[in-house]
Design a protein around this motif. Structure first.
Motif, PDB file in Angstrom:
ATOM      1  N   ARG A 121       0.814  -1.217   0.000  1.00 29.85           N
ATOM      2  CA  ARG A 121       0.000   0.000   0.000  1.00 29.85           C
ATOM      3  C   ARG A 121       0.849   1.268   0.000  1.00 29.85           C
ATOM      4  N   ASP A 122       2.086   1.175   0.489  1.00 31.70           N
ATOM      5  CA  ASP A 122       2.963   2.345   0.568  1.00 31.70           C
ATOM      6  C   ASP A 122       3.955   2.414  -0.588  1.00 31.70           C
ATOM      7  N   TRP A 123       3.959   1.408  -1.441  1.00 27.38           N
ATOM      8  CA  TRP A 123       4.964   1.288  -2.495  1.00 27.38           C
ATOM      9  C   TRP A 123       4.891   2.431  -3.503  1.00 27.38           C
ATOM     10  N   ASN A 124       3.703   2.779  -3.953  1.00 29.71           N
ATOM     11  CA  ASN A 124       3.565   3.821  -4.974  1.00 29.71           C
ATOM     12  C   ASN A 124       4.159   5.146  -4.528  1.00 29.71           C
ATOM     13  N   ASP A 125       3.914   5.501  -3.267  1.00 28.91           N
ATOM     14  CA  ASP A 125       4.432   6.781  -2.760  1.00 28.91           C
ATOM     15  C   ASP A 125       5.949   6.805  -2.777  1.00 28.91           C
ATOM     16  N   LEU A 126       6.579   5.671  -2.481  1.00 28.28           N
ATOM     17  CA  LEU A 126       8.038   5.619  -2.446  1.00 28.28           C
ATOM     18  C   LEU A 126       8.637   5.685  -3.845  1.00 28.28           C
ATOM     19  N   ILE A 210       6.094  -8.703  -5.805  1.00 30.00           N
ATOM     20  CA  ILE A 210       5.080  -8.337  -6.798  1.00 30.00           C
ATOM     21  C   ILE A 210       3.758  -9.044  -6.507  1.00 30.00           C
ATOM     22  N   LEU A 211       3.830 -10.299  -6.072  1.00 24.95           N
ATOM     23  CA  LEU A 211       2.610 -11.060  -5.820  1.00 24.95           C
ATOM     24  C   LEU A 211       1.749 -10.389  -4.754  1.00 24.95           C
ATOM     25  N   ALA A 212       2.373  -9.888  -3.703  1.00 26.37           N
ATOM     26  CA  ALA A 212       1.616  -9.200  -2.659  1.00 26.37           C
ATOM     27  C   ALA A 212       1.021  -7.903  -3.190  1.00 26.37           C
ATOM     28  N   TYR A 213       1.783  -7.200  -4.022  1.00 26.40           N
ATOM     29  CA  TYR A 213       1.296  -5.945  -4.615  1.00 26.40           C
ATOM     30  C   TYR A 213       0.086  -6.214  -5.505  1.00 26.40           C
ATOM     31  N   LEU A 214       0.170  -7.219  -6.382  1.00 31.03           N
ATOM     32  CA  LEU A 214      -0.929  -7.519  -7.298  1.00 31.03           C
ATOM     33  C   LEU A 214      -2.172  -7.980  -6.551  1.00 31.03           C
ATOM     34  N   GLU A 215      -1.976  -8.583  -5.414  1.00 29.86           N
ATOM     35  CA  GLU A 215      -3.107  -9.042  -4.607  1.00 29.86           C
ATOM     36  C   GLU A 215      -3.742  -7.900  -3.823  1.00 29.86           C
ATOM     37  N   THR A 216      -2.930  -6.914  -3.445  1.00 33.94           N
ATOM     38  CA  THR A 216      -3.381  -5.879  -2.514  1.00 33.94           C
ATOM     39  C   THR A 216      -3.845  -4.599  -3.187  1.00 33.94           C
ATOM     40  N   VAL A 217      -3.091  -4.122  -4.171  1.00 34.75           N
ATOM     41  CA  VAL A 217      -3.345  -2.806  -4.760  1.00 34.75           C
ATOM     42  C   VAL A 217      -4.383  -2.906  -5.878  1.00 34.75           C
ATOM     43  N   GLU A 221      -5.226   1.775  -9.320  1.00 38.25           N
ATOM     44  CA  GLU A 221      -4.154   2.503  -8.638  1.00 38.25           C
ATOM     45  C   GLU A 221      -2.770   1.922  -8.949  1.00 38.25           C
ATOM     46  N   SER A 222      -2.748   0.855  -9.692  1.00 41.06           N
ATOM     47  CA  SER A 222      -1.515   0.085  -9.861  1.00 41.06           C
ATOM     48  C   SER A 222      -0.518   0.763 -10.794  1.00 41.06           C
ATOM     49  N   LEU A 223       0.768   0.643 -10.436  1.00 45.30           N
ATOM     50  CA  LEU A 223       1.867   1.076 -11.281  1.00 45.30           C
ATOM     51  C   LEU A 223       2.486  -0.110 -12.029  1.00 45.30           C
ATOM     52  N   TRP A 224       1.917  -1.286 -11.849  1.00 49.73           N
ATOM     53  CA  TRP A 224       2.413  -2.478 -12.522  1.00 49.73           C
ATOM     54  C   TRP A 224       1.925  -2.502 -13.959  1.00 49.73           C
TER      55      TRP A 224
END
Length: 333
Positions: A121-126, A210-217, A221-224
């Motif tokens: 959830r905090d990845w995009n901001d970073l 990446i797996l956690a990001y794709l499951e959560t975000v 909103e995704s940057l993937w």
């Protein structure tokens, strides 16, 4: 349509001096419940992905976390569950290796030091900050299917080449903030530890990968961008960890996009643009594809083409050996 197979990806850096004694009972537990996949054991921990019925995978999870074999040493393991329509693996393997993810850099010790974890959830901001170098630690064939917008591709063919990329392209004095990511997080444990050992001040990595990001975000909103390569017969997954559209070239094992499959050099099960010109490899793949089609005609395809191709190849080898033995016996008589 429900997914009949549950997939569990797990890793944990932990002190396992008795690693060789763990191998047989772990394999027996998995095989006794029809679980298939690969688990790697090393003195530094556990890593792997397996699949089976939901009940079998839940039992394995409890066995690893609470059972007497590991005695709580895997507590805090990074675990990701997903689902599949078809069996992702053909057999069960429990292997003992020197490292659970091979970097060959003794100075990288995730048990002692790793980078700063960043929640999905905090990845995009970073990673959208101008002073952050965003680094994909995966190999080139994985990056080719998808990555985060703006990420650097090291162009590596295997993870051990990551050290060379760092030496040539990164500078602790210049690149003060480095954010990295990989499929499930394990490579970043080693990579972040290595960067810290080389003098980099602030190193961040995506928790759960990446797996956690794709499951959560959420998708909106995704940057993937694209799909995420996974090391099983699903080949790739997308947002929500739904199986993707990628496939594998059965000759060279390179992941293929829709565009790759439209290339003139692509022949299903035989060749692709990445291995064009390798006649010997294509001949073997053509024979394998013939066996796959034979299995389909016999109504066996629902168990997985790769599984039945291997089975057919094994039967063919046995038949040839048997005929050879009979021929020798007749000649002797």
């Amino acid at each position: 349509m429900p997914h009949p197979f549950k997939v569990m990806a797990i890793y944990r850096f932990a002190d396992l001096p008795d690693v060789k004694e763990l191998q047989a009972p772990l394999a027996a537990f998995c095989c006794g419940r029809g679980i298939k996949g690969t688990l790697i054991l090393a003195r530094e921990g556990v890593n792997g992905t397996v699949a089976g019925t939901p009940e079998a995978i839940d039992a394995l999870h409890a066995f690893l976390m609470q059972g007497p074999l590991f005695s709580g040493r895997l507590e805090g393991a990074e675990i990701k569950f997903s689902f599949a329509h078809e069996p992702p693996f053909a057999r069960m393997k429990v292997r003992v290796k020197d490292e659970i993810v091979t970097l060959r850099a003794p100075q990288a010790n995730p048990a002692l030091e790793v980078g700063t974890y960043v929640a999905p959830r905090d990845w995009n901001d970073l990673v959208t900050r101008q002073d952050v170098v965003l680094l994909d630690t995966r190999n080139a064939y994985e990056v080719g299917l998808g990555s985060f917008a703006g990420a650097r591709d090291p162009g590596t063919q295997n993870f051990t080449q990551f050290k060379d990329y760092v030496a040539r392209n990164l500078d602790p004095a210049r690149d003060r903030k480095v954010a990295m990511f990989c499929t499930g997080g394990i490579r970043c444990e080693k990579a972040s530890s290595y960067l810290l050992s080389q003098g980099f001040e602030e190193v961040f990595h995506l928790k759960g990968g990446i797996l956690a990001y794709l499951e959560t975000v959420p998708t909106e909103e995704s940057l993937w961008r694209g799909e995420c390569f996974v090391f099983d017969e699903r080949v790739s997954v997308g947002h929500g960890l739904e199986p993707g559209d990628a496939s594998l070239c059965r000759a060279c094992r390179h992941p293929l996009t829709t565009a790759d499959r439209a290339h003139p050099d692509y022949r299903e099960g035989v060749s692709c643009a990445h291995c064009a010109g390798d006649a010997a490899r294509h001949a073997a793949a053509a024979e394998r594809q013939k066996q796959v089609l034979l299995a389909q005609r016999r109504g066996l395809a629902h168990l997985g083409d790769a599984v039945h191709a291997a089975a057919e190849e094994g039967r063919e080898r046995k038949r040839v050996r048997a005929e050879h033995s009979r021929g020798k016996a007749k000649a002797a008589g």
